[in-house]
Write a protein that holds these residues in place. Structure first.
Motif, PDB file in Angstrom:
ATOM      1  N   PHE A  34       0.753  -1.204   0.038  1.00  0.00           N
ATOM      2  CA  PHE A  34       0.080  -0.012   0.107  1.00  0.00           C
ATOM      3  C   PHE A  34       0.701   1.386  -0.177  1.00  0.00           C
ATOM      4  O   PHE A  34       0.627   2.209  -0.821  1.00  0.00           O
ATOM      5  CB  PHE A  34      -0.823  -0.018   1.286  1.00  0.00           C
ATOM      6  N   ARG A  35       1.918   1.174   1.093  1.00  0.00           N
ATOM      7  CA  ARG A  35       2.686   2.382   1.081  1.00  0.00           C
ATOM      8  C   ARG A  35       3.526   2.726  -0.394  1.00  0.00           C
ATOM      9  O   ARG A  35       3.783   3.888  -0.968  1.00  0.00           O
ATOM     10  CB  ARG A  35       3.652   2.247   2.199  1.00  0.00           C
ATOM     11  N   GLY A  36       4.145   1.629  -0.995  1.00  0.00           N
ATOM     12  CA  GLY A  36       4.802   1.682  -2.196  1.00  0.00           C
ATOM     13  C   GLY A  36       3.741   1.796  -3.251  1.00  0.00           C
ATOM     14  O   GLY A  36       4.107   3.046  -4.209  1.00  0.00           O
ATOM     15  N   ALA A  37       2.625   1.748  -3.437  1.00  0.00           N
ATOM     16  CA  ALA A  37       1.678   2.105  -4.502  1.00  0.00           C
ATOM     17  C   ALA A  37       1.244   3.667  -4.132  1.00  0.00           C
ATOM     18  O   ALA A  37       1.316   4.426  -5.089  1.00  0.00           O
ATOM     19  CB  ALA A  37       0.128   1.438  -4.164  1.00  0.00           C
ATOM     20  N   ASN A  38       1.061   4.014  -2.919  1.00  0.00           N
ATOM     21  CA  ASN A  38       0.942   5.627  -2.804  1.00  0.00           C
ATOM     22  C   ASN A  38       2.129   6.372  -3.293  1.00  0.00           C
ATOM     23  O   ASN A  38       2.098   7.485  -3.962  1.00  0.00           O
ATOM     24  CB  ASN A  38       0.827   5.875  -1.073  1.00  0.00           C
ATOM     25  N   TYR A  39       3.468   5.711  -2.870  1.00  0.00           N
ATOM     26  CA  TYR A  39       4.587   6.701  -3.185  1.00  0.00           C
ATOM     27  C   TYR A  39       4.696   6.852  -4.872  1.00  0.00           C
ATOM     28  O   TYR A  39       4.986   7.613  -5.513  1.00  0.00           O
ATOM     29  CB  TYR A  39       5.764   5.940  -2.945  1.00  0.00           C
ATOM     30  N   VAL A  40       4.370   5.556  -5.409  1.00  0.00           N
ATOM     31  CA  VAL A  40       4.296   5.635  -7.098  1.00  0.00           C
ATOM     32  C   VAL A  40       3.149   6.559  -7.570  1.00  0.00           C
ATOM     33  O   VAL A  40       3.548   7.356  -8.589  1.00  0.00           O
ATOM     34  CB  VAL A  40       4.171   4.277  -7.447  1.00  0.00           C
ATOM     35  N   LEU A  41       2.172   6.619  -6.909  1.00  0.00           N
ATOM     36  CA  LEU A  41       0.922   7.448  -7.429  1.00  0.00           C
ATOM     37  C   LEU A  41       1.360   8.860  -7.193  1.00  0.00           C
ATOM     38  O   LEU A  41       1.388   9.525  -8.031  1.00  0.00           O
ATOM     39  CB  LEU A  41      -0.335   6.971  -6.507  1.00  0.00           C
ATOM     40  N   PHE A  42       1.962   9.130  -6.053  1.00  0.00           N
ATOM     41  CA  PHE A  42       2.278  10.622  -5.552  1.00  0.00           C
ATOM     42  C   PHE A  42       3.401  11.096  -6.633  1.00  0.00           C
ATOM     43  O   PHE A  42       3.381  12.372  -6.910  1.00  0.00           O
ATOM     44  CB  PHE A  42       2.320  10.941  -4.189  1.00  0.00           C
ATOM     45  N   LEU A  43       4.292  10.039  -6.893  1.00  0.00           N
ATOM     46  CA  LEU A  43       5.213  10.700  -7.861  1.00  0.00           C
ATOM     47  C   LEU A  43       4.794  10.752  -9.091  1.00  0.00           C
ATOM     48  O   LEU A  43       5.292  11.816  -9.871  1.00  0.00           O
ATOM     49  CB  LEU A  43       6.497   9.431  -7.602  1.00  0.00           C
ATOM     50  N   LEU A  44       4.093  10.152  -9.646  1.00  0.00           N
ATOM     51  CA  LEU A  44       3.524  10.377 -11.101  1.00  0.00           C
ATOM     52  C   LEU A  44       2.729  11.483 -11.058  1.00  0.00           C
ATOM     53  O   LEU A  44       3.122  12.420 -11.890  1.00  0.00           O
ATOM     54  CB  LEU A  44       2.657   8.977 -11.515  1.00  0.00           C
ATOM     55  N   PHE A  45       2.056  11.651 -10.147  1.00  0.00           N
ATOM     56  CA  PHE A  45       1.253  12.736 -10.003  1.00  0.00           C
ATOM     57  C   PHE A  45       2.149  14.189  -9.817  1.00  0.00           C
ATOM     58  O   PHE A  45       1.896  15.163 -10.418  1.00  0.00           O
ATOM     59  CB  PHE A  45       0.425  12.923  -8.699  1.00  0.00           C
TER      60      PHE A  45
END
Length: 322
Positions: A34-45
């Motif tokens: 979950f944390r990894g997905a959040n980091y990837v999502l916010f990095l893309l944003f």
């Protein structure tokens, strides 16, 4: 329980073959995913938000004939800085920069002081008509007289073709006053009571006690005001006909609409330089748009990080009472 009994219990819990207690702060595989997905999502944003600024910069320093075709997307092509040297020669740009800097600095300082003082005064129960004036101020957030009545007021006050038309209408902003008032209410009331016991008047209490302790909310209001002042161009369009009072944003608006003719003017101003360098440095409508846009956007990009650490704290403390 005696010390011996406690030691025995501890040895029993940690004896071989017994199951060790799960760590309190351990992360399961689901938590890590979950944390990894959040980091990837916010990095893309973040990349999506930053790319338009990056696109402006790489096109402003790339070969003008290539950028005009739209072929510069990830990395500069034919790097050069002559666009900036030629854009600074465009008529009115230095004076417009001074006007924009002046309205931003003066307007921000006055807005911050006025918002802080009004926010402080609206917390004083002894202020005459406090509730009425506060509600009267809030109403202006929802109702406006309209463009024509406002223009007539500005003309009657002698603010058309006047530098102060950029500053005075923005000094009192209801939203900023609300933030300052809520922040003052979150501060200990004992500060004012102690100052009053020492004989301080209302202005001394504000400037010596409250204002130095309002740094987070003042920085927040300063960011709001500076961005609004720097990006505003409609007031120039409505109230100003004197070219010496044009702002940088208004010139950007004009440059984008007249990019073709300005590109030809820049080429003529370049003279022999443009002939020697060729198409790579010859100004085009695209290079004019990109370069001027970068010059207008960069100051805010550099200023915002300086206030960011105050911004989050100020917006939270100034918006939530408790």
């Amino acid at each position: 329980m005696t010390t011996t009994q406690a030691d025995t219990a501890t040895r029993t819990l940690t004896a071989p073959g017994s199951q060790p207690a799960a760590p309190r702060h351990g992360f399961s595989i689901a938590d890590v995913l979950f944390r990894g997905a959040n980091y990837v999502l916010f990095l893309l944003f973040a990349l999506i938000c930053a790319y338009p600024f990056y696109y402006l910069i790489i096109n402003s320093v790339s070969a003008n004939d290539v950028s005009a075709l739209g072929d510069v997307r990830l990395f500069p092509t034919g790097f050069h800085l002559s666009n900036y040297a030629q854009v600074f020669q465009l008529p009115g740009l230095p004076m417009a920069t001074v006007v924009s800097l002046g309205r931003t600095i003066i307007g921000t300082v006055l807005t911050v002081v006025a918002s802080a003082f009004l926010g402080f005064m609206f917390t004083q129960t002894r202020m005459w008509g406090r509730k009425f004036w506060y509600r009267f101020l809030i109403i202006t957030m929802y109702f406006s007289a309209g463009l024509i009545p406002i223009f007539i007021i500005m003309k009657t006050l002698g603010l058309t073709n006047n530098f102060w038309v950029y500053v005075l209408p923005f000094v009192v902003q209801p939203f900023n006053v609300i933030l300052a008032k809520t922040y003052v209410e979150s501060m200990p009331r004992e500060l004012q009571e102690a100052a009053e016991m020492d004989g301080a008047n209302i202005f001394q209490i504000f400037f010596r006690v409250y204002l130095p302790n309002m740094t987070p909310i003042l920085a927040t209001i300063a960011i709001f005001s500076a961005v609004t002042q720097w990006n505003s161009f409609q007031d120039t369009l409505i109230y100003i006909t004197d070219q010496s009072l044009y702002t940088l944003q208004y010139l950007l608006y004009m440059f984008i609409n007249q990019a073709s003719s300005l590109a030809q003017a820049a080429q003529n101003a370049g003279g022999n330089v443009g002939q020697i360098a060729g198409l790579a440095t010859e100004q085009t409508p695209t290079s004019i748009r990109m370069t001027v846009s970068v010059l207008v956007v960069l100051p805010i990009i550099f200023v915002y990080p300086l206030f960011q650490r105050f911004f989050v704290k100020g917006i939270m403390l100034g918006a939530v009472k408790g």
